[in-house]
Design a protein around this motif. Structure first.
Motif, PDB file in Angstrom:
ATOM      1  N   MET A   1      -5.129   8.818   6.089  1.00  0.00           N
ATOM      2  CA  MET A   1      -3.880   9.783   6.670  1.00  0.00           C
ATOM      3  C   MET A   1      -4.592  11.125   5.453  1.00  0.00           C
ATOM      4  O   MET A   1      -3.783  11.700   5.739  1.00  0.00           O
ATOM      5  CB  MET A   1      -3.036   8.835   4.924  1.00  0.00           C
ATOM      6  CG  MET A   1      -2.303  10.209   4.518  1.00  0.00           C
ATOM      7  SD  MET A   1      -1.010   9.594   3.198  1.00  0.00           S
ATOM      8  CE  MET A   1      -1.987   9.606   1.826  1.00  0.00           C
TER       9      MET A   1
ATOM     10  N   HIS B   1       0.494  -1.695  -0.143  1.00  0.00           N
ATOM     11  CA  HIS B   1      -0.176   0.060   0.122  1.00  0.00           C
ATOM     12  C   HIS B   1       0.896   1.353  -0.317  1.00  0.00           C
ATOM     13  O   HIS B   1       0.249   1.966  -0.262  1.00  0.00           O
ATOM     14  CB  HIS B   1      -1.273  -0.074   0.760  1.00  0.00           C
ATOM     15  CG  HIS B   1      -1.899  -0.769   1.226  1.00  0.00           C
ATOM     16  ND1 HIS B   1      -2.962  -0.738   0.323  1.00  0.00           N
ATOM     17  CD2 HIS B   1      -2.100  -2.688   1.688  1.00  0.00           C
ATOM     18  CE1 HIS B   1      -3.878  -2.055   0.382  1.00  0.00           C
ATOM     19  NE2 HIS B   1      -2.894  -2.465   1.416  1.00  0.00           N
ATOM     20  N   ARG B   2       2.166   1.511   0.383  1.00  0.00           N
ATOM     21  CA  ARG B   2       3.010   2.383   0.729  1.00  0.00           C
ATOM     22  C   ARG B   2       2.246   3.145  -0.928  1.00  0.00           C
ATOM     23  O   ARG B   2       2.995   4.099  -0.790  1.00  0.00           O
ATOM     24  CB  ARG B   2       4.417   1.597   1.185  1.00  0.00           C
ATOM     25  CG  ARG B   2       5.260   2.991   1.190  1.00  0.00           C
ATOM     26  CD  ARG B   2       6.365   2.919   1.831  1.00  0.00           C
ATOM     27  NE  ARG B   2       7.324   4.188   2.289  1.00  0.00           N
ATOM     28  CZ  ARG B   2       7.563   5.114   1.068  1.00  0.00           C
ATOM     29  NH1 ARG B   2       7.790   4.792  -0.406  1.00  0.00           N
ATOM     30  NH2 ARG B   2       8.470   5.934   1.672  1.00  0.00           N
TER      31      ARG B   2
ATOM     32  N   ALA C   1      -0.139   7.784   9.431  1.00  0.00           N
ATOM     33  CA  ALA C   1      -1.623   6.252   8.656  1.00  0.00           C
ATOM     34  C   ALA C   1      -1.053   4.956   9.303  1.00  0.00           C
ATOM     35  O   ALA C   1      -1.437   3.822   9.234  1.00  0.00           O
ATOM     36  CB  ALA C   1      -1.651   6.478   6.909  1.00  0.00           C
TER      37      ALA C   1
ATOM     38  N   LEU D   1      -6.851   3.390   4.454  1.00  0.00           N
ATOM     39  CA  LEU D   1      -5.222   3.812   4.517  1.00  0.00           C
ATOM     40  C   LEU D   1      -5.464   5.789   4.176  1.00  0.00           C
ATOM     41  O   LEU D   1      -5.439   6.290   4.454  1.00  0.00           O
ATOM     42  CB  LEU D   1      -4.441   3.219   4.261  1.00  0.00           C
ATOM     43  CG  LEU D   1      -3.910   1.904   4.745  1.00  0.00           C
ATOM     44  CD1 LEU D   1      -2.644   1.067   3.816  1.00  0.00           C
ATOM     45  CD2 LEU D   1      -3.357   2.380   6.261  1.00  0.00           C
ATOM     46  N   CYS D   2      -5.967   5.906   3.152  1.00  0.00           N
ATOM     47  CA  CYS D   2      -5.914   6.886   2.775  1.00  0.00           C
ATOM     48  C   CYS D   2      -7.541   7.675   2.662  1.00  0.00           C
ATOM     49  O   CYS D   2      -6.543   9.334   3.283  1.00  0.00           O
ATOM     50  CB  CYS D   2      -6.882   7.199   1.335  1.00  0.00           C
ATOM     51  SG  CYS D   2      -6.019   8.022  -0.111  1.00  0.00           S
TER      52      CYS D   2
ATOM     53  N   LEU E   1       0.348   4.809  -1.467  1.00  0.00           N
ATOM     54  CA  LEU E   1      -0.603   6.335  -0.416  1.00  0.00           C
ATOM     55  C   LEU E   1       0.650   7.512  -0.288  1.00  0.00           C
ATOM     56  O   LEU E   1       0.239   8.619   0.006  1.00  0.00           O
ATOM     57  CB  LEU E   1      -0.356   5.889   1.339  1.00  0.00           C
ATOM     58  CG  LEU E   1      -1.265   5.316   1.350  1.00  0.00           C
ATOM     59  CD1 LEU E   1      -1.107   4.119   3.121  1.00  0.00           C
ATOM     60  CD2 LEU E   1      -2.604   5.838   1.591  1.00  0.00           C
TER      61      LEU E   1
ATOM     62  N   VAL F   1       2.986   9.389   5.505  1.00  0.00           N
ATOM     63  CA  VAL F   1       2.621   7.738   5.172  1.00  0.00           C
ATOM     64  C   VAL F   1       2.863   7.151   6.407  1.00  0.00           C
ATOM     65  O   VAL F   1       1.954   6.333   6.590  1.00  0.00           O
ATOM     66  CB  VAL F   1       3.403   7.486   4.169  1.00  0.00           C
ATOM     67  CG1 VAL F   1       3.170   5.846   3.291  1.00  0.00           C
ATOM     68  CG2 VAL F   1       2.635   8.563   2.677  1.00  0.00           C
TER      69      VAL F   1
END
Length: 185
Positions: free
Chosen positions: A72, A19-20, A45, A68-69, A23, A42
């Motif tokens: 963040m 996912h990094r 998050a 996550l988005c 993000l 990031v």
């Protein structure tokens, strides 16, 4: 128990690796004006995701990415609100700066920690945490530190979080002593 912990850690690190990149792309767009480091955003998050990982790992990849988005973006908005609130208070800062500091209650706790005590606490960190912390303090980004140690970027973020936590624990007694004495250590 250790195997379970190591397996969960590996799963979380894989989760970070997946996912990094997306993000970070969103964070770079959010932080385009330079008020905040996208890598730090990031990392925040993922720090929020760690305690929720038990629930997140049962969700679809798309649901995890959305969570996550959203997390963040909310952290980014919190930073913006804080910055806006602080900037509104700027006209009054001159008045506050002219006031003498009369007691310990007026100081930030960490102002009570002297440079020597801080450096001694850094030296007490585990070697990998100490080295990562020093590189970050020199201004190196997470990616550069990860390349230096040949570890994933998420591991660097984890190390820095642990270093900050350990420093806080190491320095709290110094703050208490300084408060009792009423002088800077």
């Amino acid at each position: 128990m250790a195997n379970l912990f190591n397996r969960e850690r590996r799963h979380f690190e894989a989760f970070i690796q997946r996912h990094r990149p997306s993000l970070l792309a969103v964070a770079r767009r959010l932080c385009a004006r330079g008020a905040l480091d996208p890598e730090d955003l990031v990392q925040e998050a993922f720090e929020r995701a760690l305690p929720e990982y038990g629930h997140l790992k049962d969700r679809t990849e798309a649901a995890c990415a959305a969570w996550l988005c959203t997390t963040m973006t909310n952290r980014f908005l919190d930073h913006c609100r804080r910055q806006r609130t602080e900037s509104r208070g700027l006209p009054h800062l001159a008045l506050v700066q002219d006031l003498p500091v009369t007691g310990d209650g007026d100081r930030e706790n960490w102002e009570l920690v002297g440079n020597d005590a801080f450096q001694a606490a850094i030296e007490q960190l585990k070697p990998h945490l100490r080295d990562a912390y020093k590189l970050h303090a020199e201004g190196r980004r997470y990616q550069a530190i990860a390349e230096h140690f040949n570890v994933p970027v998420g591991t660097v973020g984890s190390w820095l979080t642990l270093a900050r936590r350990d420093l806080r624990e190491l320095l709290l007694p110094s703050v208490a002593v300084a408060r009792e004495r009423g002088v800077q250590s």
